[in-house]
Design an enzyme around this catalytic site. Structure first.
Site, mmCIF file in Angstrom:
data_model
loop_
_atom_site.group_PDB
_atom_site.id
_atom_site.type_symbol
_atom_site.label_atom_id
_atom_site.label_comp_id
_atom_site.label_asym_id
_atom_site.label_seq_id
_atom_site.Cartn_x
_atom_site.Cartn_y
_atom_site.Cartn_z
ATOM 1 N N ASP A 1 -1.976 10.813 -2.307
ATOM 2 C CA ASP A 1 -2.502 9.661 -3.338
ATOM 3 C C ASP A 1 -2.575 10.224 -4.678
ATOM 4 O O ASP A 1 -2.563 9.569 -5.818
ATOM 5 C CB ASP A 1 -3.510 8.895 -2.912
ATOM 6 N N ASN B 1 -5.441 12.361 0.485
ATOM 7 C CA ASN B 1 -4.475 11.567 1.300
ATOM 8 C C ASN B 1 -5.597 10.923 2.183
ATOM 9 O O ASN B 1 -6.637 11.127 2.254
ATOM 10 C CB ASN B 1 -3.553 12.517 1.834
ATOM 11 N N LYS B 2 -4.719 9.991 2.917
ATOM 12 C CA LYS B 2 -5.576 9.415 4.085
ATOM 13 C C LYS B 2 -6.732 10.012 4.646
ATOM 14 O O LYS B 2 -6.134 11.096 5.200
ATOM 15 C CB LYS B 2 -4.398 8.421 4.957
ATOM 16 N N ARG C 1 0.960 -1.255 0.132
ATOM 17 C CA ARG C 1 -0.021 0.081 0.128
ATOM 18 C C ARG C 1 0.852 1.313 0.227
ATOM 19 O O ARG C 1 2.062 1.047 0.333
ATOM 20 C CB ARG C 1 -0.964 0.155 1.083
ATOM 21 N N GLY C 2 0.197 2.516 0.075
ATOM 22 C CA GLY C 2 1.018 3.775 -0.297
ATOM 23 C C GLY C 2 1.128 3.772 -1.744
ATOM 24 O O GLY C 2 1.447 2.815 -2.561
ATOM 25 N N ALA C 3 0.919 5.165 -2.332
ATOM 26 C CA ALA C 3 0.599 5.302 -3.656
ATOM 27 C C ALA C 3 1.931 5.041 -4.389
ATOM 28 O O ALA C 3 1.801 4.280 -5.625
ATOM 29 C CB ALA C 3 0.454 6.691 -3.760
ATOM 30 N N GLN D 1 -2.243 2.765 9.818
ATOM 31 C CA GLN D 1 -1.296 2.818 9.326
ATOM 32 C C GLN D 1 -0.064 3.676 10.317
ATOM 33 O O GLN D 1 1.112 3.366 9.862
ATOM 34 C CB GLN D 1 -1.280 3.197 8.018
HETATM 35 O O1 MRU Z 1 -4.654 3.235 2.093
HETATM 36 P P1 MRU Z 1 -3.239 3.792 1.906
HETATM 37 O O2 MRU Z 1 -2.579 2.999 3.282
HETATM 38 O O3 MRU Z 1 -2.625 2.937 0.903
HETATM 39 O O4 MRU Z 1 -2.947 5.129 2.051
HETATM 40 C C1 MRU Z 1 -1.712 5.712 1.818
HETATM 41 C C2 MRU Z 1 -1.649 7.084 1.957
HETATM 42 O O5 MRU Z 1 -2.757 7.547 2.228
HETATM 43 C C3 MRU Z 1 -0.404 7.869 1.939
HETATM 44 O O6 MRU Z 1 -0.387 8.853 2.780
HETATM 45 C C4 MRU Z 1 -0.038 8.027 0.230
HETATM 46 O O7 MRU Z 1 -0.469 6.867 -0.276
HETATM 47 C C5 MRU Z 1 1.229 8.518 0.130
HETATM 48 S S1 MRU Z 1 2.505 7.184 0.381
HETATM 49 C C6 MRU Z 1 3.888 7.841 -0.007
#
Ligand code: MRU
Length: 357
Positions: free
Chosen positions: A243, A253-254, A52-54, A202
């Site tokens: 994201d 973002n989250k 996970r994470g963009a 997270q």
């Molecule tokens: O749902 P997730 O855990 O994939 O969400 C991730 C985030 O919101 C991160 O802040 C974002 O993807 C940036 S990661 C460098």
């Protein structure tokens, strides 16, 4: 404790024909590597947030598409490309918000098209090279974000972050946590506050884990404590990941990020979004055009609890992301430097300069 900084979060084992990831659903209690070969398993790993994470999702999808291509038994380009597109469509359906997923798949498709005149095995090799290029670029870009972010910090600063935009959200370093990790490499120390980040934790499970493993002075807070921590004057700067950034600078973002940005404005704390240029989506005009992923109710009512913690029959709203208005964002820390308003103009220059528009 395992120092997660020793592992690449996403990798390819070409001999085995597998995507290799750290299973993030097992952290912080177990560091388990998963070797995934089947498309269904790769799709599920993205949906279930095992990866996970963009940026990490983008790299995983690129490697996943190469592995799909490797299995395509086609005589001609047309047949190969049709099946490659089907595989890309399937991987793209895993999650809707992080633009890096679509960006990476699009790059892979373009690499196939560019090499269409070659024999099928050579097109497959070109796809492997492109996937590895995407991975290697991710490492370079995150380190550059770290360099630029570090110019905003001095030794001993208090930093607040949300979710996990660290090493575990990319191949190495991450985005929002890259300045911290890079600072550590250079012997600097910071006081980092990490929001727990309900409902999937997270912040508690991942950011706290990688920060503590890297020897950072880390304090975990529940999401609803951020306001008090800011009021106490403990935070000099906020770094979050992203994201998808719309062309006008609105940033998804989250869930919980936009509330934090509002608090930051109230308490006069600079609020920076750290993101690679691949996360800037010029095709999305404004934040309200970004598709926000809705996740299952059980993540709120049951997950992590020994027993269900909400009555049966209650309605649950569980958006995975929110959009922070551009007016609340002090600046974007990108691999090309720190961008401030006017965002659209500066993004155009950023994307144009790199031929990525
Ligand atoms: O749902 P997730 O855990 O994939 O969400 C991730 C985030 O919101 C991160 O802040 C974002 O993807 C940036 S990661 C460098």
């Amino acid at each position: 404790m395992e120092n997660i900084m020793r592992f690449d979060t996403v990798n390819l084992d070409d001999g085995e024909g597998a995507l290799v990831i750290i299973d993030q659903t097992k952290l912080p209690n177990e560091v388990e590597l998963l070797h995934l070969s089947k498309q269904e398993d790769i799709h599920n790993a993205i949906y279930r947030l095992q990866v996970r994470g963009a940026p990490a999702i983008g790299v995983a999808a690129a490697i996943g598409l190469y592995l799909a291509a490797k299995e395509i038994d086609a005589e001609c380009w047309e047949d190969f490309y049709r099946r490659l597109k089907q595989a890309a469509y399937y991987l793209a359906s895993a999650r809707p918000t992080a633009v890096n997923l679509f960006w990476a798949l699009d790059r892979m498709e373009k690499a196939a098209c560019k090499n269409r005149a070659l024999a099928i095995p050579d097109i497959k090799n070109a796809l492997r090279d492109e996937a590895l290029r995407i991975r290697d670029e991710d490492i370079r870009v995150c380190r550059a974000i770290g360099e630029h972010g570090l110019t905003l910090l001095k030794d001993g600063d208090g930093v607040l972050t949300h979710c996990n935009a660290g090493q575990l959200a990319a191949t190495r370093y991450g985005t929002a946590l890259a300045p911290i990790h890079l600072g550590r490499e250079r012997g600097m120390n910071f006081r980092v506050f990490t929001d727990e980040t309900r409902p999937l934790l997270q912040g508690a499970r991942l950011s706290a884990f990688e920060l503590v493993a890297d020897g950072v002075d880390t304090t975990l807070i529940c999401d609803n404590m951020a306001s008090q921590v800011l009021k106490n004057g403990w935070v000099d700067i906020i770094f979050v990941g992203c994201d998808r950034v719309a062309a006008n600078g609105d940033a998804a973002n989250k869930i919980g990020t936009s509330g934090l940005a509002i608090l930051a404005k109230h308490y006069g704390v600079p609020f920076y979004v750290c993101a690679p240029s691949s996360t800037v989506d010029m095709a999305t005009e404004r934040g309200s055009d970004i598709v926000i992923e809705q996740r299952p109710a059980e993540e709120v009512t049951e997950l992590w609890y020994e027993r269900r913690m909400a009555p049966e029959g209650v309605k649950v709203y569980n958006p995975a992301f929110d959009v922070t208005d551009n007016a609340l964002i002090t600046g974007f820390v990108t691999e090309a430097g720190i961008l401030r308003a006017p965002f659209t103009e500066n993004f155009r220059r950023l994307k144009g300069a790199e031929g990525k528009e």
